[in-house]
Design an enzyme around this catalytic site. Sequence first.
Site, PDB file in Angstrom:
ATOM      1  CG  HIS A  57      13.114 -84.387 -12.359  1.00 17.90           C
ATOM      2  ND1 HIS A  57      12.495 -85.420 -11.693  1.00 17.90           N
ATOM      3  CD2 HIS A  57      12.292 -83.319 -12.218  1.00 17.90           C
ATOM      4  CE1 HIS A  57      11.350 -85.004 -11.198  1.00 17.90           C
ATOM      5  NE2 HIS A  57      11.207 -83.736 -11.490  1.00 17.90           N
TER       6      HIS A  57
HETATM    7  P1  TYD Z   1       8.859 -88.325 -11.893  1.00 14.99           P
HETATM    8  O1  TYD Z   1       8.374 -86.956 -12.185  1.00 14.99           O
HETATM    9  O2  TYD Z   1      10.231 -88.694 -12.358  1.00 14.99           O
HETATM   10  O3  TYD Z   1       8.752 -88.612 -10.320  1.00 14.99           O
HETATM   11  P2  TYD Z   1       9.547 -88.031  -9.060  1.00 14.99           P
HETATM   12  O4  TYD Z   1      10.135 -86.716  -9.432  1.00 14.99           O
HETATM   13  O5  TYD Z   1       8.527 -87.916  -8.000  1.00 14.99           O
HETATM   14  O6  TYD Z   1      10.589 -89.014  -8.672  1.00 14.99           O
HETATM   15  O7  TYD Z   1       7.807 -89.368 -12.462  1.00 14.99           O
HETATM   16  C1  TYD Z   1       7.884 -90.744 -12.166  1.00 14.99           C
HETATM   17  C2  TYD Z   1       7.091 -91.506 -13.213  1.00 14.99           C
HETATM   18  O8  TYD Z   1       5.711 -91.155 -13.138  1.00 14.99           O
HETATM   19  C3  TYD Z   1       7.552 -91.212 -14.640  1.00 14.99           C
HETATM   20  O9  TYD Z   1       7.620 -92.430 -15.337  1.00 14.99           O
HETATM   21  C4  TYD Z   1       6.461 -90.373 -15.223  1.00 14.99           C
HETATM   22  C5  TYD Z   1       5.243 -90.685 -14.394  1.00 14.99           C
HETATM   23  N1  TYD Z   1       4.406 -89.490 -14.185  1.00 14.99           N
HETATM   24  C6  TYD Z   1       3.244 -89.339 -14.911  1.00 14.99           C
HETATM   25  O10 TYD Z   1       2.878 -90.184 -15.747  1.00 14.99           O
HETATM   26  N2  TYD Z   1       2.469 -88.244 -14.703  1.00 14.99           N
HETATM   27  C7  TYD Z   1       2.809 -87.272 -13.802  1.00 14.99           C
HETATM   28  O11 TYD Z   1       2.075 -86.256 -13.636  1.00 14.99           O
HETATM   29  C8  TYD Z   1       4.044 -87.424 -13.073  1.00 14.99           C
HETATM   30  C9  TYD Z   1       4.488 -86.392 -12.085  1.00 14.99           C
HETATM   31  C10 TYD Z   1       4.799 -88.558 -13.294  1.00 14.99           C
END
Ligand code: TYD
Length: 145
Positions: A57
């Site tokens: 992302h």
């Molecule tokens: P995401 O940022 O997509 O994770 P990564 O980039 O590590 O794969 O987040 C994964 C899930 O966690 C998403 O449903 C949102 C949640 N999340 C939070 O609730 N708070 C946070 O600070 C982060 C980073 C993610």
Amino acid sequence: MEAITNRVEDCILLQLPKIHNRAGNITPIHENQEVPFKIKRIYYLYDIPGGEARGGHAHRDLYQLLVAASGSFEVELDDACQKKTIPLNHPDKGLLIVPGIWRELVNFSSGAICLVLASNHYAESDYYRDYKEYQNFKHADTSNR
Ligand code: TYD
């Protein structure tokens, strides 16, 4: 800095301070000092199964500093024009990711911990999760550049 114009080369590897003595090391990080933003959130990725990737992302406004607090992984940066892979493998190095950069975290070593310092609270509205949509955003309005 503008998410639309930010490029892969705006993401820089920072040498963080290391206080060393015979019992090990300490790396202190302060907002607006070692990192060029106000730190509003800290989170860490851990227990990552072998072969899994994270990220996939881009953010509209968020600045982040990524640190391999333990183990190693690679960060694939992409600005819809250029790509670059940055290996992170030591807790005294931090990768600054500016807004508007697509990233994927890959090749996690066993037991790796990715520490993230972020300039804002979690907000789903700050994410580009669709690569096509992200590309369209980055390639929009090129006449002004
Ligand atoms: P995401 O940022 O997509 O994770 P990564 O980039 O590590 O794969 O987040 C994964 C899930 O966690 C998403 O449903 C949102 C949640 N999340 C939070 O609730 N708070 C946070 O600070 C982060 C980073 C993610």
